[in-house]
Design an enzyme around this catalytic site. Sequence first.
Site, PDB file in Angstrom:
ATOM      1  N   TYR A  53       9.732  -5.900   8.902  1.00  0.00           N
ATOM      2  CA  TYR A  53       9.614  -5.013   7.744  1.00  0.00           C
ATOM      3  C   TYR A  53       9.787  -5.799   6.447  1.00  0.00           C
ATOM      4  O   TYR A  53      10.549  -6.761   6.376  1.00  0.00           O
ATOM      5  CB  TYR A  53      10.663  -3.909   7.794  1.00  0.00           C
ATOM      6  N   GLY A 220       2.379  10.887   8.941  1.00  0.00           N
ATOM      7  CA  GLY A 220       1.916  10.284   7.693  1.00  0.00           C
ATOM      8  C   GLY A 220       1.741  11.258   6.554  1.00  0.00           C
ATOM      9  O   GLY A 220       0.904  11.046   5.669  1.00  0.00           O
ATOM     10  N   GLY A 221       2.517  12.336   6.561  1.00  0.00           N
ATOM     11  CA  GLY A 221       2.455  13.319   5.487  1.00  0.00           C
ATOM     12  C   GLY A 221       1.589  14.526   5.780  1.00  0.00           C
ATOM     13  O   GLY A 221       1.603  15.495   5.018  1.00  0.00           O
ATOM     14  N   GLY A 225       2.991  19.583   4.124  1.00  0.00           N
ATOM     15  CA  GLY A 225       2.409  20.441   3.092  1.00  0.00           C
ATOM     16  C   GLY A 225       1.280  19.793   2.330  1.00  0.00           C
ATOM     17  O   GLY A 225       1.111  20.024   1.139  1.00  0.00           O
TER      18      GLY A 225
END
Length: 335
Positions: A53, A220-221, A225
Amino acid sequence: MEYTHLGRSGLTVSRLVLGTANFGPETSEQDSHTIMDRAHEHGINFFDTANGYGVKADGSGGLRGHTEQIIGRWFATGGGRREKTVLTTKLYFPMSDWPNDGHLSALNIRRAVDASLTRLQTDYVDLYTMHHIDRDTPWEEIWEAFHVLREQGKVLYFGSSNFAGWHIAQAQEAARSRHFLGLISEQSVYNLLTRWIELEVLPAARHYGLGVTPYSPLSGGLLSGVLRKQREGGTSRGTSGLSVPLLAQHRDAIETYEKMCADLGEDPAHIGLAWLLAQEGVTGPIIGPRTVEQLDSSLRALEVTLDDATLATLDELFPAPAPNGAKPAPEAYAW
């Protein structure tokens, strides 16, 4: 905060896991430290990172190992930060182009753990996780190298990530033959849109006593919403990159999902996390907040209880893979 044991081990961990992949590439070091402090304030004690990372999601910018360095400097500020944290870091992916600087050879395992400990400014890792299966290294070599780390006190527990059910079985049977504890956790992509691990990985994990910590819990979102944010003129990760074709494929289901969440008076992100928390064998999803506000918001998922009717509706919207009708996996393969 809710706590549970990680798999069959005696290790107690929070039911939300703090993912740190954004620390460095997306979130500044100062803000990353603030997020980790706030996580402790909320009672989150389980932190996930990896030696690779530090670079952006698309591979551009940043430096592998940077995220571990950020965490290490946070530990170094004292205040019991290291002692309060159940820390997992991972190895497998190459840290350079040089031979033996990646994968799961005994040589790389030895080098990788020492490098991670230096960056993290600690003398041990609570949970050392294989980021991927290594098809070229025998389990005898891997477990022997891991046994040395445990004997040295550098690692307490071991886990896997992105393993198939068969890989988990191989690893556990090889560990059993050496009278080792073996794996206690599996980290895998799992969310309402991606339920493939229910076919083999979840049954294997439950059988062998591994706790499951899903990553990408909101796809991933897409489950946070995304369509509402579009209508409101906001931005969302779900409208860019690899999420674009997935959004097009599942747009109708996601639209219905968002309407159902609105009817329940809950944010879609909280419903998506609460659904994972309700799945048998799931220890806790890995959340990857880029801001303190996102972290604070995630705590609501622990308070949401999904009734049977809501769970059934979610199964209809995002059906589980079923090779042979109604039977749950792995019995779905039988007749």
